[in-house]
Enzyme design. Structure first.
Site, PDB file in Angstrom:
ATOM      1  N   ASP A  97       0.811  -1.229   0.000  1.00  0.00           N
ATOM      2  CA  ASP A  97       0.000   0.000   0.000  1.00  0.00           C
ATOM      3  C   ASP A  97       0.848   1.285   0.000  1.00  0.00           C
ATOM      4  OD1 ASP A  97      -2.139  -1.664   0.087  1.00  0.00           O
ATOM      5  OD2 ASP A  97      -2.868  -1.053   2.055  1.00  0.00           O
ATOM      6  N   ARG A 152      -0.145  -9.142  -4.470  1.00  0.00           N
ATOM      7  CA  ARG A 152       0.793  -9.386  -3.363  1.00  0.00           C
ATOM      8  C   ARG A 152       1.652 -10.619  -3.569  1.00  0.00           C
ATOM      9  NH1 ARG A 152      -2.743  -8.543   1.772  1.00  0.00           N
ATOM     10  NH2 ARG A 152      -2.081 -10.646   2.272  1.00  0.00           N
TER      11      ARG A 152
HETATM   12  O1  F6P Z   1      -2.255  -4.084   4.053  1.00  0.00           O
HETATM   13  C1  F6P Z   1      -2.016  -4.499   2.765  1.00  0.00           C
HETATM   14  C2  F6P Z   1      -3.249  -5.076   2.146  1.00  0.00           C
HETATM   15  O2  F6P Z   1      -2.843  -5.721   0.964  1.00  0.00           O
HETATM   16  C3  F6P Z   1      -4.385  -4.074   1.879  1.00  0.00           C
HETATM   17  O3  F6P Z   1      -4.230  -3.381   0.695  1.00  0.00           O
HETATM   18  C4  F6P Z   1      -5.591  -4.977   1.885  1.00  0.00           C
HETATM   19  O4  F6P Z   1      -6.762  -4.274   2.241  1.00  0.00           O
HETATM   20  C5  F6P Z   1      -5.248  -5.971   2.922  1.00  0.00           C
HETATM   21  O5  F6P Z   1      -3.856  -6.061   2.973  1.00  0.00           O
HETATM   22  C6  F6P Z   1      -5.839  -7.339   2.670  1.00  0.00           C
HETATM   23  O6  F6P Z   1      -5.542  -8.137   3.757  1.00  0.00           O
HETATM   24  P1  F6P Z   1      -5.820  -9.698   3.849  1.00  0.00           P
HETATM   25  O7  F6P Z   1      -4.793 -10.380   2.996  1.00  0.00           O
HETATM   26  O8  F6P Z   1      -5.624 -10.014   5.280  1.00  0.00           O
HETATM   27  O9  F6P Z   1      -7.187  -9.950   3.344  1.00  0.00           O
END
Ligand code: F6P
Length: 343
Positions: free
Chosen positions: A127, A276
């Site tokens: 982010d 990610r």
């Molecule tokens: O904090 C980084 C992030 O990728 C955010 O952009 C997103 O809202 C969140 O993590 C998603 O988290 P999780 O993988 O726990 O659903």
């Protein structure tokens, strides 16, 4: 010197590169002994630790995710969790903990430092919303992935004369949306920092079509809010240990309304965790490596309660307190650049 090392919060590309750098510099230059803490703060509460050697960090530079595992556990929340964490710091004779994370993980590192546990932070998050550093690693990879996706959506949007809505990550800030939107040539970018009006978005698209451009690309950050809605638009109401709601769904909300208001065929793509996963870009590998080396140096200088940071092209440090006090929102001058190409 015994160093505990952990990764917390959402994973991101570059975590393994950062761990490798701390361990390589710490072991070779300063003779530290490393204990890897599994799954973020959860591992320190539960005593899930294991020795980390040069061998453990070999061959991981280019690998996404984190070989230590991660979680969104908050030791200041669960009953007795903090006491167990403190006992384990003593039991495993940890002299310092290197916490690699975003605002939540580093917020815990700051609070532990305040109660006498030495910590050093390394900033990561796709982010890019951590204060005190110009960039976090993970961001460049996420932007590259989102840009490639926008490029691909462009050709299909053009062929079908459709509106394509692309939802990217960005809970509190629109860094990924603005950067990938500029790089991918988006016609409209919606970010959490500026609540949008669905009528304005639809009118922009209609105007563009009237100019003869019969397709549109709208990039929206998952945390973007419509002016007419008080809360986040989400599919679920679940919250994590730090009170964050699980986002995702604003793209569908927007897509449906654009189609209704413009009469143009509209499709929605939610990029989600694709942003990610996988290997870090060269930029993120280098940034994570520079951060890891700086963290090893800070430990050597016994400078605790600090987070390594990038200022311009220099790797420096700031206090953890400074880094977690606020969120780094999108620079509105950067957004102005994106706006030149709207419509
Ligand atoms: O904090 C980084 C992030 O990728 C955010 O952009 C997103 O809202 C969140 O993590 C998603 O988290 P999780 O993988 O726990 O659903």
């Amino acid at each position: 010197m015994r160093v505990g090392i952990l990764t917390g919060g959402g994973d991101c590309p570059g975590l393994n590169a950062a761990i490798r750098a701390v361990v390589r510099k710490g072991f070779d230059a300063y003779g530290y002994d490393f204990l890897g803490i599994r799954n973020g703060w959860a591992g320190l509460i539960e005593g899930q630790v294991e020795p980390v050697s040069l061998y453990s960090v070999s061959g991981i530079l280019n690998r996404g995710g984190t070989f230590l595992g991660t979680s969104r556990t908050n030791p200041f929340k669960g009953q007795g969790a903090l006491e167990r964490l403190k006992e384990n710091v003593k039991k495993y004779e940890l002299n310092v903990i290197v916490a690699i994370g975003g605002e939540d993980t580093l917020g815990v590192a700051q609070r532990l430092f305040e109660i006498g546990i030495p910590t050093v932070g390394i900033p990561k998050t796709i982010d890019n919303d951590l204060a005190g550093t110009d960039y976090t690693f993970g961001f460049d990879t996420a932007v590259s992935i989102a840009t490639e996706a926008i490029d691909r959506l462009h050709t299909t949007a053009e062929s079908h004369q459709r509106v394509m809505v692309v939802e990217v990550m960005g809970r509190h800030t629109g860094w990924i949306a603005v950067a990938s939107g500029i790089a991918g040539g988006a016609d409209c970018i919606l970010i959490p920092e500026i609540p949008f009006s669905i009528d304005d978005v639809s009118n922009l698209i209609i105007k563009r079509h009237k100019k003869g451009k019969n397709f549109s690309i709208v990039v929206v950050a998952e945390g973007a809010k419509a002016k007419e809605q008080k809360d986040y638009i989400t599919q679920s109401k679940k919250v994590d240990d730090f009170g964050h709601i699980i986002l995702g769904g604003v793209g569908d909300w927007i897509g449906k309304r654009i189609e209704e208001k413009t009469g143009l065929e509209t499709r929605v793509t939610i990029l989600g965790h694709i942003q990610r996963g996988g290997s870090p870009t060269a930029y993120d590998r280098i940034l994570a490596t520079r951060f890891g080396i700086k963290a090893a140096d800070l430990i050597h200088q016994k400078k605790f309660g600090l987070m390594v940071s990038l200022k311009g092209n220099t790797v420096d440090s700031v206090t953890l307190a400074e880094a977690v006090v606020k969120t780094k929102t999108v620079d509105l001058k950067f957004y102005e650049i994106a706006k030149v190409f709207f419509g």
